[in-house]
Design a protein around this motif. Structure first.
Motif: not given
Length: 223
Positions: A46-52, A60-67, A90-98
């Motif tokens: 339902d949600v991913v809690c992702l450390d940078v 950042f790269e993990t987020c980009r690849r997920l999207r 972070g937001l530009d790579t596809g994150a929803d919140d920070y």
């Protein structure tokens, strides 16, 4: 709610996981971005809690690849970096919140709840099967307007059935849906909870909606 926590600091990952479970959530942990990629692809979180700051590919790269792979799960990024440029990245790579470390755990929970509400905002959060109604956010369950008191695990199992109404679910599917990856696969745990659920959602109302399909599993039908 099932959460994937991607955090390489094991003590912090453990604390977050314990806190989420105590709040009635399911939680799996990945310590590398590479692990997060296949886990998020294999499991409907339902949600991913992702450390940078991760070993190997960073957050950042993990987020980009997920999207890029089509994973649309909401992503909350955690980091000790509080520079505006990092938040923008972070937001530009596809994150929803920070959320910047150190953070208050109550705020983390609130942000996770807010992220999971967004897709359902137009239609509400309640799941309805006949006269049985479940609100996954508040854990409130009613049948025909009468409140039913359920434990956290009973609510989690009921949610699995209600989201897949009419489908025959095996014991393994129920385990995978209502327990995180740390569960112990004991042969009778599902059967025990099914009996408990029937005593609460069916028997007092004179109905049989949670049915046994011999040799296959269980199915939830409308009353």
């Amino acid at each position: 709610m099932r959460v994937l926590v991607v955090e390489d600091e094991l003590p912090l990952a453990k604390l977050i996981r314990q806190g989420l479970i105590a709040d009635g959530l399911l939680c799996d942990v990945a310590i590398k971005g590479e692990d997060a990629l296949w886990m998020a692809d294999a499991t409907p979180y339902d949600v991913v809690c992702l450390d940078v700051n991760l070993p190997g590919i960073d957050g950042f790269e993990t987020c980009r690849r997920l999207r890029a792979s089509g994973v649309a799960t909401p992503i909350l990024m955690l980091t000790a970096r509080d520079a505006v440029e990092d938040r923008i990245s972070g937001l530009d790579t596809g994150a929803d919140d920070y959320l910047v470390k150190p953070f208050d755990f109550g705020e983390l929970l609130a942000r996770l709840r807010a992220l999971t509400r967004r897709p359902a905002a137009a239609g509400g959060t309640e799941i309805v099967v006949g006269d049985l109604v479940l609100d996954p956010v508040t854990h409130r369950v009613t049948r025909g307007g009468t409140a039913i008191e359920l434990s956290v695990k009973e609510v989690q199992i009921l949610e699995v059935f209600m989201r897949r109404r009419g489908e025959v679910l095996s014991r393994l599917q129920i385990l995978e849906g209502a327990w995180d990856n740390g569960y112990e696969n004991r042969s009778n745990v599902v059967d025990v909870y099914i009996r408990l659920l029937r005593e609460k959602i069916d028997r007092p109302f004179g109905v049989t909606t949670l049915k046994t399909v011999r040799g296959a599993g269980y199915r939830l039908d409308e009353a």
